[in-house]
Design a protein around this motif. Structure first.
Motif, PDB file in Angstrom:
ATOM      1  N   GLU A   1       2.901  -0.166   8.926  1.00 21.74           N
ATOM      2  CA  GLU A   1       3.972   0.602   9.566  1.00 21.74           C
ATOM      3  C   GLU A   1       3.447   1.415  10.745  1.00 21.74           C
ATOM      4  N   ARG A   2       2.250   1.929  10.606  1.00 22.29           N
ATOM      5  CA  ARG A   2       1.700   2.799  11.646  1.00 22.29           C
ATOM      6  C   ARG A   2       1.252   2.031  12.888  1.00 22.29           C
ATOM      7  N   LEU A   3       1.156   0.696  12.803  1.00 21.90           N
ATOM      8  CA  LEU A   3       0.751  -0.103  13.963  1.00 21.90           C
ATOM      9  C   LEU A   3       1.449  -1.457  13.917  1.00 21.90           C
ATOM     10  N   PRO A   4       2.677  -1.511  14.408  1.00 23.44           N
ATOM     11  CA  PRO A   4       3.510  -2.706  14.256  1.00 23.44           C
ATOM     12  C   PRO A   4       3.051  -3.937  15.042  1.00 23.44           C
ATOM     13  N   ASN A   5       2.079  -3.806  15.951  1.00 22.37           N
ATOM     14  CA  ASN A   5       1.577  -4.967  16.690  1.00 22.37           C
ATOM     15  C   ASN A   5       0.375  -5.626  16.025  1.00 22.37           C
ATOM     16  N   LEU A   6      -0.053  -5.088  14.894  1.00 24.74           N
ATOM     17  CA  LEU A   6      -1.184  -5.658  14.165  1.00 24.74           C
ATOM     18  C   LEU A   6      -0.648  -6.422  12.960  1.00 24.74           C
ATOM     19  N   PHE A   7      -1.038  -7.688  12.836  1.00 20.14           N
ATOM     20  CA  PHE A   7      -0.566  -8.534  11.746  1.00 20.14           C
ATOM     21  C   PHE A   7      -1.755  -9.066  10.978  1.00 20.14           C
ATOM     22  N   LEU A   8      -1.594  -9.162   9.668  1.00 17.20           N
ATOM     23  CA  LEU A   8      -2.658  -9.636   8.789  1.00 17.20           C
ATOM     24  C   LEU A   8      -2.211 -10.892   8.067  1.00 17.20           C
ATOM     25  N   LEU A   9      -3.012 -11.943   8.182  1.00 11.40           N
ATOM     26  CA  LEU A   9      -2.872 -13.094   7.300  1.00 11.40           C
ATOM     27  C   LEU A   9      -3.841 -12.819   6.160  1.00 11.40           C
ATOM     28  N   ALA A  10      -3.297 -12.356   5.052  1.00 12.63           N
ATOM     29  CA  ALA A  10      -4.094 -11.856   3.934  1.00 12.63           C
ATOM     30  C   ALA A  10      -4.989 -12.942   3.347  1.00 12.63           C
ATOM     31  N   GLY A  11      -6.130 -12.509   2.869  1.00 11.23           N
ATOM     32  CA  GLY A  11      -7.056 -13.405   2.187  1.00 11.23           C
ATOM     33  C   GLY A  11      -6.633 -13.620   0.750  1.00 11.23           C
ATOM     34  N   HIS A  12      -7.411 -14.420   0.039  1.00 13.32           N
ATOM     35  CA  HIS A  12      -7.159 -14.665  -1.379  1.00 13.32           C
ATOM     36  C   HIS A  12      -8.503 -14.905  -2.057  1.00 13.32           C
TER      37      HIS A  12
ATOM     38  N   SER B   1      -4.468  -3.892  19.287  1.00 16.87           N
ATOM     39  CA  SER B   1      -3.041  -3.866  18.937  1.00 16.87           C
ATOM     40  C   SER B   1      -2.298  -2.685  19.570  1.00 16.87           C
ATOM     41  N   ASN B   2      -3.023  -1.780  20.186  1.00 19.60           N
ATOM     42  CA  ASN B   2      -2.355  -0.711  20.933  1.00 19.60           C
ATOM     43  C   ASN B   2      -1.628  -1.264  22.152  1.00 19.60           C
ATOM     44  N   ASN B   3      -2.108  -2.410  22.675  1.00 16.48           N
ATOM     45  CA  ASN B   3      -1.524  -2.996  23.883  1.00 16.48           C
ATOM     46  C   ASN B   3      -1.057  -4.436  23.718  1.00 16.48           C
ATOM     47  N   TYR B   4      -1.468  -5.095  22.642  1.00 16.48           N
ATOM     48  CA  TYR B   4      -1.157  -6.516  22.450  1.00 16.48           C
ATOM     49  C   TYR B   4      -0.758  -6.770  21.004  1.00 16.48           C
ATOM     50  N   LYS B   5      -0.087  -7.895  20.782  1.00 16.14           N
ATOM     51  CA  LYS B   5       0.136  -8.348  19.415  1.00 16.14           C
ATOM     52  C   LYS B   5      -1.149  -9.017  18.944  1.00 16.14           C
ATOM     53  N   VAL B   6      -1.619  -8.617  17.772  1.00 19.14           N
ATOM     54  CA  VAL B   6      -2.898  -9.090  17.267  1.00 19.14           C
ATOM     55  C   VAL B   6      -2.718  -9.622  15.842  1.00 19.14           C
ATOM     56  N   LEU B   7      -3.259 -10.795  15.597  1.00 24.30           N
ATOM     57  CA  LEU B   7      -3.291 -11.366  14.249  1.00 24.30           C
ATOM     58  C   LEU B   7      -4.731 -11.389  13.779  1.00 24.30           C
ATOM     59  N   VAL B   8      -5.000 -10.767  12.640  1.00 29.35           N
ATOM     60  CA  VAL B   8      -6.319 -10.855  12.018  1.00 29.35           C
ATOM     61  C   VAL B   8      -6.169 -11.712  10.763  1.00 29.35           C
ATOM     62  N   VAL B   9      -7.124 -12.611  10.567  1.00 29.75           N
ATOM     63  CA  VAL B   9      -7.079 -13.548   9.453  1.00 29.75           C
ATOM     64  C   VAL B   9      -8.270 -13.262   8.551  1.00 29.75           C
ATOM     65  N   ASP B  10      -8.004 -13.025   7.286  1.00 31.99           N
ATOM     66  CA  ASP B  10      -9.062 -12.753   6.316  1.00 31.99           C
ATOM     67  C   ASP B  10      -9.382 -14.039   5.559  1.00 31.99           C
ATOM     68  N   ALA B  11     -10.403 -14.763   6.016  1.00 24.98           N
ATOM     69  CA  ALA B  11     -10.790 -16.023   5.383  1.00 24.98           C
ATOM     70  C   ALA B  11     -11.953 -15.844   4.415  1.00 24.98           C
ATOM     71  N   ASP B  12     -12.295 -14.619   4.096  1.00 23.45           N
ATOM     72  CA  ASP B  12     -13.381 -14.324   3.168  1.00 23.45           C
ATOM     73  C   ASP B  12     -12.792 -14.092   1.777  1.00 23.45           C
ATOM     74  N   PRO B  13     -13.246 -14.830   0.769  1.00 23.03           N
ATOM     75  CA  PRO B  13     -12.708 -14.641  -0.591  1.00 23.03           C
ATOM     76  C   PRO B  13     -12.885 -13.220  -1.150  1.00 23.03           C
ATOM     77  N   GLN B  14     -13.765 -12.430  -0.552  1.00 25.70           N
ATOM     78  CA  GLN B  14     -13.896 -11.040  -1.009  1.00 25.70           C
ATOM     79  C   GLN B  14     -12.708 -10.191  -0.577  1.00 25.70           C
ATOM     80  N   CYS B  15     -11.971 -10.623   0.425  1.00 32.27           N
ATOM     81  CA  CYS B  15     -10.734  -9.968   0.889  1.00 32.27           C
ATOM     82  C   CYS B  15     -10.929  -8.523   1.327  1.00 32.27           C
ATOM     83  N   ASN B  16     -12.076  -8.197   1.878  1.00 33.95           N
ATOM     84  CA  ASN B  16     -12.318  -6.819   2.304  1.00 33.95           C
ATOM     85  C   ASN B  16     -11.431  -6.398   3.470  1.00 33.95           C
ATOM     86  N   LEU B  17     -11.190  -7.305   4.411  1.00 34.07           N
ATOM     87  CA  LEU B  17     -10.306  -6.967   5.532  1.00 34.07           C
ATOM     88  C   LEU B  17      -8.885  -6.724   5.035  1.00 34.07           C
TER      89      LEU B  17
END
Length: 111
Positions: free
Chosen positions: A91-102, A28-44
């Motif tokens: 806020e500290r890394l605006p190119n990193l996006f999280l699709l939050a787990g549940h 995410s320092n150089n690209y837009k990045v989406l991380v997806v947390d598909a683990d029910p533990q939601c650690n990410l």
């Protein structure tokens, strides 16, 4: 061109979450990045939200902005299109996006 990196292993404790967190953070320092947390533990999700983790699932503005609620219409057979989910971005890394787990995402496993 869009690139995708998927990290999967059925065994726990092999550093999947840590690897995704660090790779996503670095890319995410150089690209837009989406991380997806598909683990029910939601650690990410917990790593990225930090102290805001609990309030994210309580606040009216964000409580439905997660993977489970994002796909719920498809699994509940509702005649509505799937709605976009607002992804969290630190806020500290605006190119990193999280699709939050549940925690209840596993309810859809048997469907």
């Amino acid at each position: 061109m869009t690139k995708r990196i998927a990290v999967f292993n059925h065994k726990g404790g092999v550093s999947k979450t840590t690897s995704v967190y660090n790779i996503g953070w670095l890319l995410s320092n150089n690209y837009k990045v989406l991380v997806v947390d598909a683990d029910p533990q939601c650690n990410l999700t917990s790593l990225l939200l930090g102290d805001s983790f609990e309030s994210y699932y309580i606040d009216d503005e964000t409580k439905n902005q997660n993977l489970k609620d994002g796909v719920s219409t498809a699994f509940q057979g509702r005649p509505f299109p799937i709605q976009a989910v607002e992804c969290y971005s630190p806020e500290r890394l605006p190119n990193l996006f999280l699709l939050a787990g549940h925690a209840n995402l596993s309810e859809y496993d048997a469907l």
